[in-house]
Write a protein that holds these residues in place. Structure first.
Motif, PDB file in Angstrom:
ATOM      1  N   MET A 182       0.846  -1.178   0.000  1.00  0.00           N
ATOM      2  CA  MET A 182       0.000   0.000   0.000  1.00  0.00           C
ATOM      3  C   MET A 182       0.893   1.242   0.000  1.00  0.00           C
ATOM      4  SD  MET A 182      -2.878   1.206   2.815  1.00  0.00           S
ATOM      5  CE  MET A 182      -2.688  -0.342   3.617  1.00  0.00           C
ATOM      6  N   HIS A 183       0.644   2.148  -0.947  1.00  0.00           N
ATOM      7  CA  HIS A 183       1.402   3.397  -1.036  1.00  0.00           C
ATOM      8  C   HIS A 183       0.711   4.456  -0.184  1.00  0.00           C
ATOM      9  CE1 HIS A 183       3.921   6.542  -2.612  1.00  0.00           C
ATOM     10  NE2 HIS A 183       2.839   7.234  -2.942  1.00  0.00           N
ATOM     11  N   LEU A 184       1.433   5.008   0.781  1.00  0.00           N
ATOM     12  CA  LEU A 184       0.879   6.024   1.675  1.00  0.00           C
ATOM     13  C   LEU A 184       1.516   7.378   1.393  1.00  0.00           C
ATOM     14  CD1 LEU A 184       0.953   4.013   5.020  1.00  0.00           C
ATOM     15  CD2 LEU A 184      -0.991   4.363   3.485  1.00  0.00           C
ATOM     16  N   THR A 185       0.711   8.434   1.519  1.00  0.00           N
ATOM     17  CA  THR A 185       1.193   9.808   1.428  1.00  0.00           C
ATOM     18  C   THR A 185       0.552  10.582   2.574  1.00  0.00           C
ATOM     19  OG1 THR A 185      -0.611  10.445  -0.051  1.00  0.00           O
ATOM     20  CG2 THR A 185       1.447   9.737  -1.094  1.00  0.00           C
ATOM     21  N   HIS A 186       1.071  11.763   2.842  1.00  0.00           N
ATOM     22  CA  HIS A 186       0.459  12.605   3.865  1.00  0.00           C
ATOM     23  C   HIS A 186       0.415  14.043   3.381  1.00  0.00           C
ATOM     24  CE1 HIS A 186       4.778  12.830   4.778  1.00  0.00           C
ATOM     25  NE2 HIS A 186       4.528  14.009   5.323  1.00  0.00           N
ATOM     26  N   ARG A 187      -0.520  14.794   3.954  1.00  0.00           N
ATOM     27  CA  ARG A 187      -0.729  16.188   3.583  1.00  0.00           C
ATOM     28  C   ARG A 187      -1.483  16.896   4.708  1.00  0.00           C
ATOM     29  NH1 ARG A 187      -6.023  16.505   2.846  1.00  0.00           N
ATOM     30  NH2 ARG A 187      -7.163  14.765   1.925  1.00  0.00           N
ATOM     31  N   PRO A 188      -1.521  18.244   4.657  1.00  0.00           N
ATOM     32  CA  PRO A 188      -2.315  18.971   5.652  1.00  0.00           C
ATOM     33  C   PRO A 188      -3.798  18.621   5.532  1.00  0.00           C
ATOM     34  CG  PRO A 188      -0.761  20.449   4.574  1.00  0.00           C
ATOM     35  CD  PRO A 188      -0.730  19.148   3.812  1.00  0.00           C
ATOM     36  N   VAL A 189      -4.482  18.625   6.667  1.00  0.00           N
ATOM     37  CA  VAL A 189      -5.908  18.319   6.681  1.00  0.00           C
ATOM     38  C   VAL A 189      -6.674  19.397   5.903  1.00  0.00           C
ATOM     39  CG1 VAL A 189      -6.476  19.546   8.830  1.00  0.00           C
ATOM     40  CG2 VAL A 189      -7.781  17.525   8.181  1.00  0.00           C
ATOM     41  N   GLN A 190      -7.747  18.985   5.256  1.00  0.00           N
ATOM     42  CA  GLN A 190      -8.642  19.906   4.553  1.00  0.00           C
ATOM     43  C   GLN A 190     -10.024  19.802   5.193  1.00  0.00           C
ATOM     44  OE1 GLN A 190      -8.386  18.440   0.537  1.00  0.00           O
ATOM     45  NE2 GLN A 190      -6.317  19.241   0.247  1.00  0.00           N
ATOM     46  N   PRO A 191     -10.831  20.866   5.107  1.00  0.00           N
ATOM     47  CA  PRO A 191     -12.170  20.803   5.718  1.00  0.00           C
ATOM     48  C   PRO A 191     -12.994  19.591   5.267  1.00  0.00           C
ATOM     49  CG  PRO A 191     -11.652  23.061   5.119  1.00  0.00           C
ATOM     50  CD  PRO A 191     -10.529  22.207   4.568  1.00  0.00           C
ATOM     51  N   SER A 192     -12.838  19.177   4.017  1.00  0.00           N
ATOM     52  CA  SER A 192     -13.609  18.024   3.523  1.00  0.00           C
ATOM     53  C   SER A 192     -13.195  16.706   4.167  1.00  0.00           C
ATOM     54  CB  SER A 192     -13.492  17.923   2.000  1.00  0.00           C
ATOM     55  OG  SER A 192     -12.130  17.757   1.630  1.00  0.00           O
ATOM     56  N   ASP A 193     -12.022  16.664   4.817  1.00  0.00           N
ATOM     57  CA  ASP A 193     -11.544  15.448   5.489  1.00  0.00           C
ATOM     58  C   ASP A 193     -12.233  15.239   6.837  1.00  0.00           C
ATOM     59  OD1 ASP A 193      -9.583  15.245   3.454  1.00  0.00           O
ATOM     60  OD2 ASP A 193      -8.110  16.350   4.666  1.00  0.00           O
ATOM     61  N   ILE A 194     -12.729  16.309   7.437  1.00  0.00           N
ATOM     62  CA  ILE A 194     -13.186  16.269   8.824  1.00  0.00           C
ATOM     63  C   ILE A 194     -14.323  15.271   9.065  1.00  0.00           C
ATOM     64  CG2 ILE A 194     -14.237  17.676  10.652  1.00  0.00           C
ATOM     65  CD1 ILE A 194     -12.271  19.918   9.727  1.00  0.00           C
ATOM     66  N   PRO A 195     -15.378  15.245   8.231  1.00  0.00           N
ATOM     67  CA  PRO A 195     -16.440  14.253   8.480  1.00  0.00           C
ATOM     68  C   PRO A 195     -15.935  12.807   8.398  1.00  0.00           C
ATOM     69  CG  PRO A 195     -17.217  15.943   6.964  1.00  0.00           C
ATOM     70  CD  PRO A 195     -15.741  16.171   7.143  1.00  0.00           C
ATOM     71  N   VAL A 196     -14.956  12.550   7.546  1.00  0.00           N
ATOM     72  CA  VAL A 196     -14.386  11.201   7.416  1.00  0.00           C
ATOM     73  C   VAL A 196     -13.632  10.829   8.693  1.00  0.00           C
ATOM     74  CG1 VAL A 196     -12.791   9.745   6.098  1.00  0.00           C
ATOM     75  CG2 VAL A 196     -14.224  11.440   4.911  1.00  0.00           C
ATOM     76  N   ILE A 197     -12.784  11.740   9.170  1.00  0.00           N
ATOM     77  CA  ILE A 197     -12.001  11.479  10.385  1.00  0.00           C
ATOM     78  C   ILE A 197     -12.927  11.213  11.569  1.00  0.00           C
ATOM     79  CG2 ILE A 197     -10.333  12.465  12.011  1.00  0.00           C
ATOM     80  CD1 ILE A 197      -9.325  14.159   9.523  1.00  0.00           C
ATOM     81  N   CYS A 198     -14.057  11.906  11.612  1.00  0.00           N
ATOM     82  CA  CYS A 198     -14.999  11.732  12.724  1.00  0.00           C
ATOM     83  C   CYS A 198     -15.555  10.313  12.812  1.00  0.00           C
ATOM     84  CB  CYS A 198     -16.148  12.731  12.612  1.00  0.00           C
ATOM     85  SG  CYS A 198     -15.657  14.420  13.018  1.00  0.00           S
ATOM     86  N   THR A 199     -15.472   9.541  11.727  1.00  0.00           N
ATOM     87  CA  THR A 199     -15.962   8.153  11.746  1.00  0.00           C
ATOM     88  C   THR A 199     -14.925   7.173  12.291  1.00  0.00           C
ATOM     89  OG1 THR A 199     -15.206   7.560   9.501  1.00  0.00           O
ATOM     90  CG2 THR A 199     -17.373   8.632   9.694  1.00  0.00           C
ATOM     91  N   PHE A 200     -13.682   7.602  12.483  1.00  0.00           N
ATOM     92  CA  PHE A 200     -12.614   6.668  12.872  1.00  0.00           C
ATOM     93  C   PHE A 200     -12.757   6.115  14.290  1.00  0.00           C
ATOM     94  CE2 PHE A 200      -9.251   8.502   9.679  1.00  0.00           C
ATOM     95  CZ  PHE A 200     -10.040   8.104   8.627  1.00  0.00           C
ATOM     96  N   PRO A 201     -13.004   6.955  15.314  1.00  0.00           N
ATOM     97  CA  PRO A 201     -13.151   6.377  16.668  1.00  0.00           C
ATOM     98  C   PRO A 201     -14.445   5.552  16.736  1.00  0.00           C
ATOM     99  CG  PRO A 201     -12.813   8.772  16.768  1.00  0.00           C
ATOM    100  CD  PRO A 201     -13.097   8.420  15.340  1.00  0.00           C
ATOM    101  N   GLN A 202     -14.302   4.259  17.033  1.00  0.00           N
ATOM    102  CA  GLN A 202     -15.422   3.329  16.965  1.00  0.00           C
ATOM    103  C   GLN A 202     -16.184   3.165  18.272  1.00  0.00           C
ATOM    104  OE1 GLN A 202     -16.200   1.264  13.836  1.00  0.00           O
ATOM    105  NE2 GLN A 202     -15.427   3.329  13.441  1.00  0.00           N
ATOM    106  N   SER A 203     -15.668   3.752  19.343  1.00  0.00           N
ATOM    107  CA  SER A 203     -16.304   3.585  20.653  1.00  0.00           C
ATOM    108  C   SER A 203     -15.911   4.776  21.525  1.00  0.00           C
ATOM    109  CB  SER A 203     -15.804   2.297  21.312  1.00  0.00           C
ATOM    110  OG  SER A 203     -14.418   2.432  21.631  1.00  0.00           O
ATOM    111  N   PRO A 204     -16.603   4.957  22.644  1.00  0.00           N
ATOM    112  CA  PRO A 204     -16.169   6.013  23.577  1.00  0.00           C
ATOM    113  C   PRO A 204     -14.707   5.829  24.018  1.00  0.00           C
ATOM    114  CG  PRO A 204     -18.374   5.290  24.149  1.00  0.00           C
ATOM    115  CD  PRO A 204     -17.873   4.347  23.077  1.00  0.00           C
ATOM    116  N   ASP A 205     -14.264   4.576  24.194  1.00  0.00           N
ATOM    117  CA  ASP A 205     -12.868   4.338  24.583  1.00  0.00           C
ATOM    118  C   ASP A 205     -11.906   4.826  23.506  1.00  0.00           C
ATOM    119  OD1 ASP A 205     -13.206   3.243  27.123  1.00  0.00           O
ATOM    120  OD2 ASP A 205     -13.276   1.181  26.376  1.00  0.00           O
ATOM    121  N   GLU A 206     -12.178   4.451  22.248  1.00  0.00           N
ATOM    122  CA  GLU A 206     -11.282   4.877  21.162  1.00  0.00           C
ATOM    123  C   GLU A 206     -11.252   6.387  21.032  1.00  0.00           C
ATOM    124  OE1 GLU A 206     -11.853   2.956  17.407  1.00  0.00           O
ATOM    125  OE2 GLU A 206     -11.601   0.968  18.258  1.00  0.00           O
TER     126      GLU A 206
END
Length: 158
Positions: free
Chosen positions: A1-25
């Motif tokens: 898998m090829h990975l890259t990184h960049r500064p966050v953009q406003p359109s990324d925010i709703p996606v990131i909000c789905t990552f924590p799967q539980s109150p613990d995470e």
């Protein structure tokens, strides 16, 4: 898998909000937030922090982190570290943390990078020492459900 990184953009925010799967995470990623993570909570955190970065792979956002402290020539403290559930166990966190260490060196000329990890976050506790972080302190904190937890503070000297 090829990975890259960049500064966050406003359109990324709703996606990131789905990552924590539980109150613990969510607590591991962002102790002050309330579950579920909302775009407003994450946008506020990003506004108060530096170096907010996403990792991309296979056309998708796979991870996010930033610095809650960024002193030029001093300490950069890594925070809000989270990896998409589908990307866990594939080296994405290692890539993300390594990229953030590079950012700390290049953008802030950091002498130290700090990271804090809660005692229940086994993946983090195992990853950070592999990347040269050593524990230097433990603080008692209260988890989202009121239980006692230990926050292990680690640093990597540059």
């Amino acid at each position: 898998m090829h990975l890259t990184h960049r500064p966050v953009q406003p359109s990324d925010i709703p996606v990131i909000c789905t990552f924590p799967q539980s109150p613990d995470e969510l607590f591991y990623m962002f102790p002050k937030a309330t579950h579920p993570l909302t775009p407003a909570q994450l946008t506020d955190a990003i506004a108060q922090r530096s170096g907010s970065t996403v990792v991309e792979g296979n056309g998708a956002i796979m991870a996010f982190a930033n610095f809650y402290k960024a002193e030029h020539g001093g300490v950069c403290a890594l925070g809000n570290v989270v990896v998409a559930p589908s990307a866990r166990g594939h080296g994405v966190a290692r890539y993300l943390v390594t990229a953030m260490i590079g950012l700390a060196r290049q953008q802030y000329a950091a002498r130290e990078v700090w990271v804090s990890c809660f005692n229940h976050n086994t993946a983090g506790l195992l990853l950070y020492p592999q990347l040269g972080f050593v524990p230097f302190g433990i603080e008692e904190r209260q988890a989202w459900d009121g239980t006692r937890v230990a926050l292990v503070q680690m640093k990597q000297l540059m």
